[in-house]
Design an enzyme around this catalytic site. Sequence first.
Site, PDB file in Angstrom:
ATOM      1  CG  ASP A 194    -131.681 -12.792 -80.602  1.00 51.44           C
ATOM      2  OD1 ASP A 194    -132.751 -13.342 -80.907  1.00 51.44           O
ATOM      3  OD2 ASP A 194    -130.769 -13.385 -79.975  1.00 51.44           O
TER       4      ASP A 194
ATOM      5  CD  GLU B  49    -131.843 -19.473 -82.213  1.00 52.01           C
ATOM      6  OE1 GLU B  49    -131.120 -19.518 -81.215  1.00 52.01           O
ATOM      7  OE2 GLU B  49    -131.811 -18.523 -83.008  1.00 52.01           O
TER       8      GLU B  49
HETATM    9  C1  GLC Z   1    -130.606 -16.734 -79.754  1.00 50.45           C
HETATM   10  C2  GLC Z   1    -132.093 -16.547 -79.684  1.00 50.45           C
HETATM   11  C3  GLC Z   1    -132.567 -15.872 -78.428  1.00 50.45           C
HETATM   12  C4  GLC Z   1    -131.623 -16.175 -77.282  1.00 50.45           C
HETATM   13  C5  GLC Z   1    -130.278 -15.567 -77.612  1.00 50.45           C
HETATM   14  C6  GLC Z   1    -129.225 -15.878 -76.537  1.00 50.45           C
HETATM   15  O1  GLC Z   1    -130.147 -16.572 -81.070  1.00 50.45           O
HETATM   16  O2  GLC Z   1    -132.735 -15.917 -80.786  1.00 50.45           O
HETATM   17  O3  GLC Z   1    -133.893 -16.336 -78.171  1.00 50.45           O
HETATM   18  O4  GLC Z   1    -132.127 -15.624 -76.077  1.00 50.45           O
HETATM   19  O5  GLC Z   1    -129.781 -15.993 -78.873  1.00 50.45           O
HETATM   20  O6  GLC Z   1    -128.941 -17.253 -76.523  1.00 50.45           O
END
Ligand code: GLC
Length: 670
Positions: free
Chosen positions: A328, A523
């Site tokens: 991530d 988030e």
């Molecule tokens: C974010 C998320 C993830 C996402 C990634 C790219 O922090 O946790 O779900 O796909 O970054 O945006």
Amino acid sequence: MTRQTCRRAAASLAAVAAILGGFRGPALAADPPGLAHPDRWPAAHSRGLTDPKTEAFVTGLMATMSLEEKVGQLIQADIASIRPEDLRDYPLGSILAGGDSPPLGAPDRSPAAAWLATARAFRAVSLETRPGHTPIPVMLGVDAVHGNNNVVGATLFPHNIGLGAMHDPALMRRIGEATAQETAAAGIDWAFAPTLAVVRDDRWGRTYEGYSEDPQLVAAYAGQMVAGLQGAPATWPALQAGHVAASAKHFLGDGGTDKGKDQGDNLYDESELARLNAPGYVAAIEAGAMTVMASYSSWQGVKMHANASLLTGVLKQRMGFDGFVVSDWNALGQLPGCTNENCPAAINAGIDMVMAPDTWKGLYRNTLAQARSGEIPMARIDDAVRRILRVKAKAGLFGPRPWEGRLDTLGSPQHRAIARQAVRESLVLLKNEGSVLPIRGSAHVLVAGDGADNVAKQAGGWTLSWQGQGNTPGDFPNAQSIWSGLREAVHAAGGMAELSPDGSFRRKPDVAVVVFGENPYAESRGDLATLEYQPGAKTDLALLSKLKAQGIPVVAVFLSGRPLWVNPELAAADAFVAAWLPGSEGGGIADVLVGDAKGRARHDFTGRLSYAWPKFASQTRLNRGEPGYDPLFASGYGLSYRRPAALPALPEVPGSPGGADPVPAAGPRP
Ligand code: GLC
């Protein structure tokens, strides 16, 4: 030994155990926290990802690649931090567009053409023939989590919590297909979806990204969504058929952290962790999921991104996952002993591609050095490269792109119709006293609330921007607000509708529809301390009560990313509809709420809760089988015109007598 050094020891033990080929020995007397035993997990196998022809192709390609090019494949940069020409010196394998990253040289809210130009610019450089360079197409990934939601004009499907309330796996596949077409048309190869979180505490800011608290419903959807996005393996290469690669995320246990803290610590014991989270990944893997994204969260104090027993032992060995694992966003910097530029432990644990949005240069240099020194074994590098190239081949990156540029698919009537059906099926009727619903189409209807004519609010987070904020009506050319849908339906039946966000009117209406709820978030910014809606400033309750006090029947349409404590609002309204975050097709709400001129329903409610609804604000963990399960509405609840029911007693106070956070099944504590 301090807590930190204990965890580090545990992590390295877990890494050793897994690298020994999937620790299958008997559980040690006192297993360290975070060490999974793969033989206690369900076996599975990726469908369609490996075959002799593809493997031979990948072998041939790898034989021509330098170590620099191999290491480059393991790194993904964000379009806001890299230029296409950088790929000449840094042969990276992938580019992503994070939630707030605009297309090259274009506004952050741009139609598909700008995204298409961006994708083509990066791909062109990656495919250049240059001395000593093996042309390998870069892989473009975006968070297409409720449609291709970065792109102005795309169809926006309801967020996953609403899709869960549909209980309609077949429609999920069609949603995946439409999403894939609108993503491939814009030149993108990869959707970071579906989220397979099994959400256990609704304080979590990502509750709405989960389908349900029920692992069986998540599993029923996982395979369908992967198949919709990617197409069945028999149809691959995916892109040639209007599909894209999927990403089952976030592996694993992201929705089960203590107190619902985003990126927090999942304290469940191994059997409960597996019972809750394995079914979704088994279904996704069996459907041929090409990628899995690791979770920021920890399990028993060990960060998932460094947990070899789960990433390698369970996912790749026991579950037979043949695709690749992507980290991530800047997750490596959270690991003990790591920075975002330097983390061999994550790659050794089983991360194949690192999402290093703005740290890719340093990471490239350090990882190259670690490959040269053997700190990252060459076998690990080659395994990761093979997995990435295998996926690129199966996703169709080496072939023609017949769907690219078909920009008429974005927001097409066909796709919007699918989304509108999803909205209808997602609505859950929690109260309907005096048969206020369905509204007679020929009535005089007042539409109030700050969510009535507000597509941004009905779309929620992950919409044109990461947090879904800063959006204006002009950013949604292919969308309809809830107000617009109600007006259309009422006028078609000979009635009269008027919009009045504050509920004021000159002529008393026959009925009022009040649309209100949570403002967009994503988030951790959506993490809550309590489930009470509008604690301390109940402005929406005041609006409901003001209309009610004037003798007007009131229909509440509640926009939210999760169940919340709304007992006062439920009591004040005559009818109450949980509408979740419906996306671009606000007309779907009118389809169900507004009847014909004689008041006969045109569509009935079919939605049923996929999350239990709290009786008290402190009931943040409401999961069958866990302590304190006493919801106001259990998961599976939903009324309809054919199946009305009286509202249960509503405690008027948010706090429960002695309500505390019941802890999850006791697991070893770090
Ligand atoms: C974010 C998320 C993830 C996402 C990634 C790219 O922090 O946790 O779900 O796909 O970054 O945006």
